[in-house]
Design a protein around this motif. Structure first.
Motif, PDB file in Angstrom:
ATOM      1  N   LEU A  33       1.014  -1.225   0.038  1.00 11.02           N
ATOM      2  CA  LEU A  33       0.075   0.026   0.100  1.00 11.02           C
ATOM      3  C   LEU A  33       0.914   1.266  -0.010  1.00 11.02           C
ATOM      4  O   LEU A  33       0.345   2.123  -0.794  1.00 11.02           O
ATOM      5  CB  LEU A  33      -0.728  -0.237   1.162  1.00 11.02           C
ATOM      6  N   GLY A  34       1.855   1.215   0.769  1.00 10.52           N
ATOM      7  CA  GLY A  34       2.918   2.271   0.723  1.00 10.52           C
ATOM      8  C   GLY A  34       3.508   2.485  -0.544  1.00 10.52           C
ATOM      9  O   GLY A  34       3.449   3.640  -1.145  1.00 10.52           O
ATOM     10  N   ALA A  35       3.945   1.304  -1.070  1.00  9.59           N
ATOM     11  CA  ALA A  35       4.659   1.520  -2.419  1.00  9.59           C
ATOM     12  C   ALA A  35       3.570   2.183  -3.370  1.00  9.59           C
ATOM     13  O   ALA A  35       4.088   2.944  -4.132  1.00  9.59           O
ATOM     14  CB  ALA A  35       5.100  -0.024  -2.918  1.00  9.59           C
ATOM     15  N   ALA A  36       2.429   1.809  -3.465  1.00  4.76           N
ATOM     16  CA  ALA A  36       1.393   2.296  -4.190  1.00  4.76           C
ATOM     17  C   ALA A  36       1.044   3.761  -4.173  1.00  4.76           C
ATOM     18  O   ALA A  36       0.843   4.533  -5.125  1.00  4.76           O
ATOM     19  CB  ALA A  36       0.270   1.667  -4.385  1.00  4.76           C
ATOM     20  N   ALA A  37       1.365   4.185  -2.950  1.00  6.16           N
ATOM     21  CA  ALA A  37       1.019   5.512  -2.545  1.00  6.16           C
ATOM     22  C   ALA A  37       2.056   6.584  -2.854  1.00  6.16           C
ATOM     23  O   ALA A  37       1.847   7.588  -3.408  1.00  6.16           O
ATOM     24  CB  ALA A  37       0.798   5.590  -0.935  1.00  6.16           C
ATOM     25  N   VAL A  38       3.371   5.868  -2.939  1.00  5.60           N
ATOM     26  CA  VAL A  38       4.465   6.932  -3.410  1.00  5.60           C
ATOM     27  C   VAL A  38       4.906   6.853  -4.692  1.00  5.60           C
ATOM     28  O   VAL A  38       5.683   7.802  -5.301  1.00  5.60           O
ATOM     29  CB  VAL A  38       5.743   6.529  -2.393  1.00  5.60           C
ATOM     30  N   ALA A  39       4.583   5.766  -5.458  1.00  9.45           N
ATOM     31  CA  ALA A  39       5.304   5.558  -6.806  1.00  9.45           C
ATOM     32  C   ALA A  39       4.392   6.351  -7.848  1.00  9.45           C
ATOM     33  O   ALA A  39       3.321   6.680  -7.775  1.00  9.45           O
ATOM     34  CB  ALA A  39       4.780   3.832  -7.228  1.00  9.45           C
ATOM     35  N   PRO A  40       5.216   6.954  -8.700  1.00 10.74           N
ATOM     36  CA  PRO A  40       4.483   7.581  -9.871  1.00 10.74           C
ATOM     37  C   PRO A  40       3.635   6.838 -10.472  1.00 10.74           C
ATOM     38  O   PRO A  40       3.977   5.574 -10.676  1.00 10.74           O
ATOM     39  CB  PRO A  40       5.721   8.296 -10.805  1.00 10.74           C
ATOM     40  N   ALA A  41       2.875   7.309 -11.424  1.00 10.08           N
ATOM     41  CA  ALA A  41       1.466   6.588 -12.078  1.00 10.08           C
ATOM     42  C   ALA A  41       2.413   5.603 -12.991  1.00 10.08           C
ATOM     43  O   ALA A  41       1.985   4.530 -13.110  1.00 10.08           O
ATOM     44  CB  ALA A  41       0.846   7.704 -12.922  1.00 10.08           C
ATOM     45  N   GLY A  42       3.593   6.161 -13.882  1.00 11.21           N
ATOM     46  CA  GLY A  42       3.892   5.263 -14.716  1.00 11.21           C
ATOM     47  C   GLY A  42       4.559   3.987 -14.151  1.00 11.21           C
ATOM     48  O   GLY A  42       4.854   2.894 -14.827  1.00 11.21           O
ATOM     49  N   LEU A  53       6.353  -1.057  -9.308  1.00  9.58           N
ATOM     50  CA  LEU A  53       6.984  -0.891  -8.089  1.00  9.58           C
ATOM     51  C   LEU A  53       5.962  -1.727  -6.895  1.00  9.58           C
ATOM     52  O   LEU A  53       6.476  -2.504  -5.984  1.00  9.58           O
ATOM     53  CB  LEU A  53       7.254   0.610  -7.626  1.00  9.58           C
ATOM     54  N   THR A  54       4.839  -1.557  -7.088  1.00 14.30           N
ATOM     55  CA  THR A  54       3.910  -2.334  -6.000  1.00 14.30           C
ATOM     56  C   THR A  54       4.077  -3.954  -5.893  1.00 14.30           C
ATOM     57  O   THR A  54       4.171  -4.470  -5.195  1.00 14.30           O
ATOM     58  CB  THR A  54       2.364  -2.049  -6.479  1.00 14.30           C
ATOM     59  N   THR A  55       4.386  -4.321  -7.269  1.00 14.34           N
ATOM     60  CA  THR A  55       4.622  -5.681  -7.601  1.00 14.34           C
ATOM     61  C   THR A  55       5.871  -6.418  -7.245  1.00 14.34           C
ATOM     62  O   THR A  55       6.148  -7.172  -6.277  1.00 14.34           O
ATOM     63  CB  THR A  55       4.426  -6.005  -8.959  1.00 14.34           C
ATOM     64  N   GLY A  96       2.931 -14.555  -6.400  1.00 10.69           N
ATOM     65  CA  GLY A  96       3.069 -14.145  -7.921  1.00 10.69           C
ATOM     66  C   GLY A  96       1.824 -14.344  -8.722  1.00 10.69           C
ATOM     67  O   GLY A  96       1.362 -13.429  -9.758  1.00 10.69           O
ATOM     68  N   LEU A  97       1.393 -15.713  -8.651  1.00 13.95           N
ATOM     69  CA  LEU A  97       0.329 -16.011  -9.544  1.00 13.95           C
ATOM     70  C   LEU A  97      -0.889 -15.277  -9.107  1.00 13.95           C
ATOM     71  O   LEU A  97      -1.717 -14.920 -10.073  1.00 13.95           O
ATOM     72  CB  LEU A  97       0.186 -17.621  -9.204  1.00 13.95           C
ATOM     73  N   ALA A  98      -1.290 -15.152  -7.860  1.00 14.29           N
ATOM     74  CA  ALA A  98      -2.451 -14.384  -7.624  1.00 14.29           C
ATOM     75  C   ALA A  98      -2.404 -12.953  -8.217  1.00 14.29           C
ATOM     76  O   ALA A  98      -3.459 -12.359  -8.526  1.00 14.29           O
ATOM     77  CB  ALA A  98      -2.334 -14.211  -5.920  1.00 14.29           C
ATOM     78  N   MET A  99      -1.262 -12.400  -7.869  1.00 11.20           N
ATOM     79  CA  MET A  99      -1.035 -10.924  -8.454  1.00 11.20           C
ATOM     80  C   MET A  99      -1.246 -10.915 -10.048  1.00 11.20           C
ATOM     81  O   MET A  99      -1.689  -9.843 -10.721  1.00 11.20           O
ATOM     82  CB  MET A  99       0.094 -10.245  -7.912  1.00 11.20           C
ATOM     83  N   LEU A 100      -0.597 -11.925 -10.643  1.00  9.38           N
ATOM     84  CA  LEU A 100      -0.882 -11.970 -12.101  1.00  9.38           C
ATOM     85  C   LEU A 100      -2.187 -11.947 -12.734  1.00  9.38           C
ATOM     86  O   LEU A 100      -2.683 -11.338 -13.634  1.00  9.38           O
ATOM     87  CB  LEU A 100      -0.012 -13.016 -12.808  1.00  9.38           C
TER      88      LEU A 100
END
Length: 238
Positions: free
Chosen positions: A170-179, A184-186, A220-224
């Motif tokens: 959640l923190g990674a998604a909050a600070v990562a740029p859109a592109g 980064l979340t993965t 990894g499979l769940a996220m994919l």
């Protein structure tokens, strides 16, 4: 403490199995926190949602998931606890109704473990003289103070581990740029899962690389799959 199951065994070795209750709850909660929250974030991000929408979904998933894990563990372990208490009550009744028969049964257990009949009988008599109920609970039913079910502990540990580990993707998604948000979340989620798997393997006395690989493949499979579904929904305009 389960009625009839005494304090922790004196001079017992500190085997890992004694921590199986809270360890299981912690590992399950942490793994689910990373996988479910990261998958949710990745699935929503794949629809080209805004940062705000992604974070709202992630926070909702973190709170709901932590509460769900706590409730699920509490109910599950409470059922186990009820079964233990029922076994204790039944054993008390059997000891009161047929003490000699129960002594013979205990001696037979020791015979099955390798003692000769005379020695098995003496061991059963001496242990029964010290604490008859505890001897039967431990050696006949496998119940001990160290291994008893603790519903509240399991629920709290599960919720805390879920929330603390879910906060990382959640923190990674909050600070990562859109592109770079998806990437980064993965990566943060996979790195967390790898460390979590290795630590869990170490605590359980298992192979750390094998445990880490197992957790990585499942997560990894769940996220994919979540990313694929989110992408399809985004393309469909939903």
């Amino acid at each position: 403490m389960v009625d009839g199951i005494g304090e922790n065994e004196q001079c017992a070795e500190a085997h890992r199995s004694g921590a199986s209750g809270w360890l299981r709850a912690a590992v399950l909660g942490a793994d689910d926190g990373v996988v479910s929250t990261a998958s949710l974030l990745i699935g929503v991000a794949a629809t080209s949602a805004s940062r705000g929408q992604i974070l709202v979904a992630g926070v909702a998933g973190l709170v709901a998931g932590a509460l769900s894990m706590a409730a699920g563990e509490y109910v599950s372990v409470s059922a186990q606890r009820d079964a233990e208490l029922a076994d204790v009550a039944l054993e008390k009744r059997q000891l009161a109704a047929d003490p000699r028969g129960e002594l013979t049964e205990l001696a037979h257990i020791y015979e099955m473990r390798g003692l000769d009949p005379a020695l098995a009988r003496r061991v059963a008599e001496q242990l029964s003289a010290h604490d008859r109920l505890r001897s039967h609970l431990r050696d006949e039913l496998g119940l001990s103070d160290a291994m008893r079910a603790r519903p509240l502990e399991a629920g709290l540990v599960s919720a805390a581990s879920f929330a603390s580990l879910a906060a990382l993707p959640l923190g990674a998604a909050a600070v990562a740029p859109a592109g770079l948000r998806l990437l980064l979340t993965t990566l943060v989620a996979l790195a967390t899962l790898g460390v979590l798997g290795a630590v869990g393997g170490h605590l359980a006395g298992a192979s750390r690389p094998r445990a880490a690989l197992r957790v990585l493949l499942g997560g990894g499979l769940a996220m994919l799959v979540s990313a694929g579904i989110g992408r399809l929904l985004g393309l469909a305009g939903l």
